[in-house]
Design a protein around this motif. Sequence first.
Motif, PDB file in Angstrom:
ATOM      1  N   GLU A  71     -33.458  -2.150   8.984  1.00 42.61           N
ATOM      2  CA  GLU A  71     -34.462  -1.739   9.978  1.00 42.61           C
ATOM      3  C   GLU A  71     -34.680  -0.246   9.774  1.00 42.61           C
ATOM      4  O   GLU A  71     -34.090   0.579  10.461  1.00 42.61           O
ATOM      5  CB  GLU A  71     -33.969  -2.039  11.394  1.00 42.61           C
ATOM      6  N   LEU A  72     -35.525   0.087   8.791  1.00 47.10           N
ATOM      7  CA  LEU A  72     -35.696   1.487   8.409  1.00 47.10           C
ATOM      8  C   LEU A  72     -36.798   2.189   9.189  1.00 47.10           C
ATOM      9  O   LEU A  72     -36.897   3.404   9.149  1.00 47.10           O
ATOM     10  CB  LEU A  72     -35.958   1.577   6.900  1.00 47.10           C
ATOM     11  N   ASP A  73     -37.631   1.422   9.884  1.00 50.08           N
ATOM     12  CA  ASP A  73     -38.706   2.012  10.684  1.00 50.08           C
ATOM     13  C   ASP A  73     -38.395   1.962  12.167  1.00 50.08           C
ATOM     14  O   ASP A  73     -39.276   2.173  12.996  1.00 50.08           O
ATOM     15  CB  ASP A  73     -40.034   1.285  10.409  1.00 50.08           C
ATOM     16  N   ALA A  74     -37.170   1.667  12.505  1.00 52.27           N
ATOM     17  CA  ALA A  74     -36.764   1.536  13.901  1.00 52.27           C
ATOM     18  C   ALA A  74     -35.906   2.731  14.296  1.00 52.27           C
ATOM     19  O   ALA A  74     -35.503   3.525  13.459  1.00 52.27           O
ATOM     20  CB  ALA A  74     -35.980   0.244  14.093  1.00 52.27           C
ATOM     21  N   ALA A  75     -35.652   2.818  15.581  1.00 51.21           N
ATOM     22  CA  ALA A  75     -34.716   3.823  16.074  1.00 51.21           C
ATOM     23  C   ALA A  75     -33.743   3.095  16.991  1.00 51.21           C
ATOM     24  O   ALA A  75     -34.180   2.510  17.981  1.00 51.21           O
ATOM     25  CB  ALA A  75     -35.432   4.932  16.821  1.00 51.21           C
ATOM     26  N   PRO A  76     -32.475   3.065  16.672  1.00 50.49           N
ATOM     27  CA  PRO A  76     -31.840   3.663  15.505  1.00 50.49           C
ATOM     28  C   PRO A  76     -32.108   2.846  14.241  1.00 50.49           C
ATOM     29  O   PRO A  76     -32.415   1.666  14.304  1.00 50.49           O
ATOM     30  CB  PRO A  76     -30.354   3.640  15.863  1.00 50.49           C
ATOM     31  N   ARG A  77     -31.933   3.501  13.104  1.00 45.69           N
ATOM     32  CA  ARG A  77     -32.095   2.848  11.800  1.00 45.69           C
ATOM     33  C   ARG A  77     -30.794   2.114  11.478  1.00 45.69           C
ATOM     34  O   ARG A  77     -29.738   2.741  11.422  1.00 45.69           O
ATOM     35  CB  ARG A  77     -32.419   3.883  10.725  1.00 45.69           C
ATOM     36  N   THR A  78     -30.900   0.798  11.285  1.00 45.60           N
ATOM     37  CA  THR A  78     -29.710  -0.018  11.097  1.00 45.60           C
ATOM     38  C   THR A  78     -29.836  -0.899   9.859  1.00 45.60           C
ATOM     39  O   THR A  78     -30.927  -1.120   9.344  1.00 45.60           O
ATOM     40  CB  THR A  78     -29.458  -0.919  12.317  1.00 45.60           C
ATOM     41  N   GLY A  79     -28.707  -1.391   9.417  1.00 43.91           N
ATOM     42  CA  GLY A  79     -28.662  -2.330   8.311  1.00 43.91           C
ATOM     43  C   GLY A  79     -27.268  -2.906   8.185  1.00 43.91           C
ATOM     44  O   GLY A  79     -26.305  -2.367   8.726  1.00 43.91           O
ATOM     45  N   ALA A  80     -27.202  -4.028   7.485  1.00 40.68           N
ATOM     46  CA  ALA A  80     -25.931  -4.694   7.238  1.00 40.68           C
ATOM     47  C   ALA A  80     -25.626  -4.634   5.744  1.00 40.68           C
ATOM     48  O   ALA A  80     -26.525  -4.395   4.933  1.00 40.68           O
ATOM     49  CB  ALA A  80     -25.994  -6.135   7.722  1.00 40.68           C
ATOM     50  N   TRP A  81     -24.378  -4.862   5.417  1.00 44.62           N
ATOM     51  CA  TRP A  81     -24.001  -4.791   4.013  1.00 44.62           C
ATOM     52  C   TRP A  81     -22.828  -5.701   3.703  1.00 44.62           C
ATOM     53  O   TRP A  81     -22.131  -6.187   4.590  1.00 44.62           O
ATOM     54  CB  TRP A  81     -23.645  -3.366   3.633  1.00 44.62           C
ATOM     55  N   GLY A  82     -22.645  -5.898   2.418  1.00 49.06           N
ATOM     56  CA  GLY A  82     -21.490  -6.605   1.898  1.00 49.06           C
ATOM     57  C   GLY A  82     -21.367  -6.248   0.427  1.00 49.06           C
ATOM     58  O   GLY A  82     -22.304  -5.722  -0.178  1.00 49.06           O
ATOM     59  N   PHE A  83     -20.210  -6.500  -0.141  1.00 47.68           N
ATOM     60  CA  PHE A  83     -20.034  -6.224  -1.561  1.00 47.68           C
ATOM     61  C   PHE A  83     -18.953  -7.127  -2.122  1.00 47.68           C
ATOM     62  O   PHE A  83     -18.158  -7.713  -1.384  1.00 47.68           O
ATOM     63  CB  PHE A  83     -19.690  -4.756  -1.822  1.00 47.68           C
ATOM     64  N   PHE A  84     -18.961  -7.284  -3.424  1.00 44.67           N
ATOM     65  CA  PHE A  84     -17.868  -7.938  -4.119  1.00 44.67           C
ATOM     66  C   PHE A  84     -17.689  -7.240  -5.451  1.00 44.67           C
ATOM     67  O   PHE A  84     -18.621  -6.657  -5.998  1.00 44.67           O
ATOM     68  CB  PHE A  84     -18.077  -9.449  -4.285  1.00 44.67           C
ATOM     69  N   LEU A  85     -16.463  -7.275  -5.910  1.00 37.98           N
ATOM     70  CA  LEU A  85     -16.104  -6.591  -7.148  1.00 37.98           C
ATOM     71  C   LEU A  85     -15.851  -7.600  -8.262  1.00 37.98           C
ATOM     72  O   LEU A  85     -15.680  -8.791  -8.008  1.00 37.98           O
ATOM     73  CB  LEU A  85     -14.844  -5.754  -6.934  1.00 37.98           C
ATOM     74  N   ASP A  86     -15.808  -7.109  -9.481  1.00 42.91           N
ATOM     75  CA  ASP A  86     -15.365  -7.906 -10.614  1.00 42.91           C
ATOM     76  C   ASP A  86     -13.847  -7.976 -10.508  1.00 42.91           C
ATOM     77  O   ASP A  86     -13.114  -7.246 -11.169  1.00 42.91           O
ATOM     78  CB  ASP A  86     -15.803  -7.266 -11.937  1.00 42.91           C
ATOM     79  N   ALA A  87     -13.373  -8.854  -9.633  1.00 40.91           N
ATOM     80  CA  ALA A  87     -11.947  -8.941  -9.326  1.00 40.91           C
ATOM     81  C   ALA A  87     -11.116  -9.189 -10.581  1.00 40.91           C
ATOM     82  O   ALA A  87     -10.076  -8.561 -10.781  1.00 40.91           O
ATOM     83  CB  ALA A  87     -11.701 -10.039  -8.293  1.00 40.91           C
TER      84      ALA A  87
END
Length: 174
Positions: A71-87
Motif C-alpha cells: 500500500e504505497l499510496d496510503a498513509a501509513p505506507r504498509t506491506g507484507a513480506w516473506g523470504f526463503f533461502l537456498d537452504a
Amino acid sequence: MLRTATDHDVDLIRTLRNQQANREVSVNSHEISPDEHAGWWAKTSVDPTRRVLIYERAGTVAGVVSFFDLELDAAPRTGAWGFFLDADGLAERGETLPAWIEVMSEATGYAFDELGLDELTGEVLEHNTVVRQMNRRFRFTEGEPQTRYADGREITVLPISLLKDNRRKPKGNS
C-alpha cells in the motif's frame, strides 16, 4: 545484494521454494508444480502491489524475497513480506547464518528505504522457533496466534510486524 527477479529466474525460484527445509516452514508445504508456479509468476510479475527480489551472495543466487500487499499510496505506507533461502546450497558452503542475517538486513532496508514503508508485516509458523528468534533480533513483534488449515494439516501462524521507527539502524547510521 537484492535485485529484481526476471523471467529467467522463475525456474530457480521454484527450485529453491521446493527445497524440503523451505516447505517445512511454509504455510503451504506442498511441492509447487511447474504449472502452479507459472500461474503464480504470470500474476505476480505484473501486480503493482508485489515485488519479487533475488538475493545474491558473492555472485551466487542464495534466496528469494517477496513483498506483497503493498500500500504505497496510503498513509501509513504498509506491506507484507516473506523470504526463503537456498537452504541446501548455503548449508553446504557453511554460510547459512551470515546469509540469513544479510538477507534480513537488506530486505528490511529495501522495505523502509526503497519502498518507503512505515510498517512491514508478515507471518511465521509457531514451531519455527529459530526464525522467531531472528525476527526478534530484527525487532519484529509477534501478534496473537491464529490457527489455520493448509495442505491437510493444522498450523499455528503468528503475525509479525516491524515499524520503521523501531527497526535496527543500518551499520554506519546513528
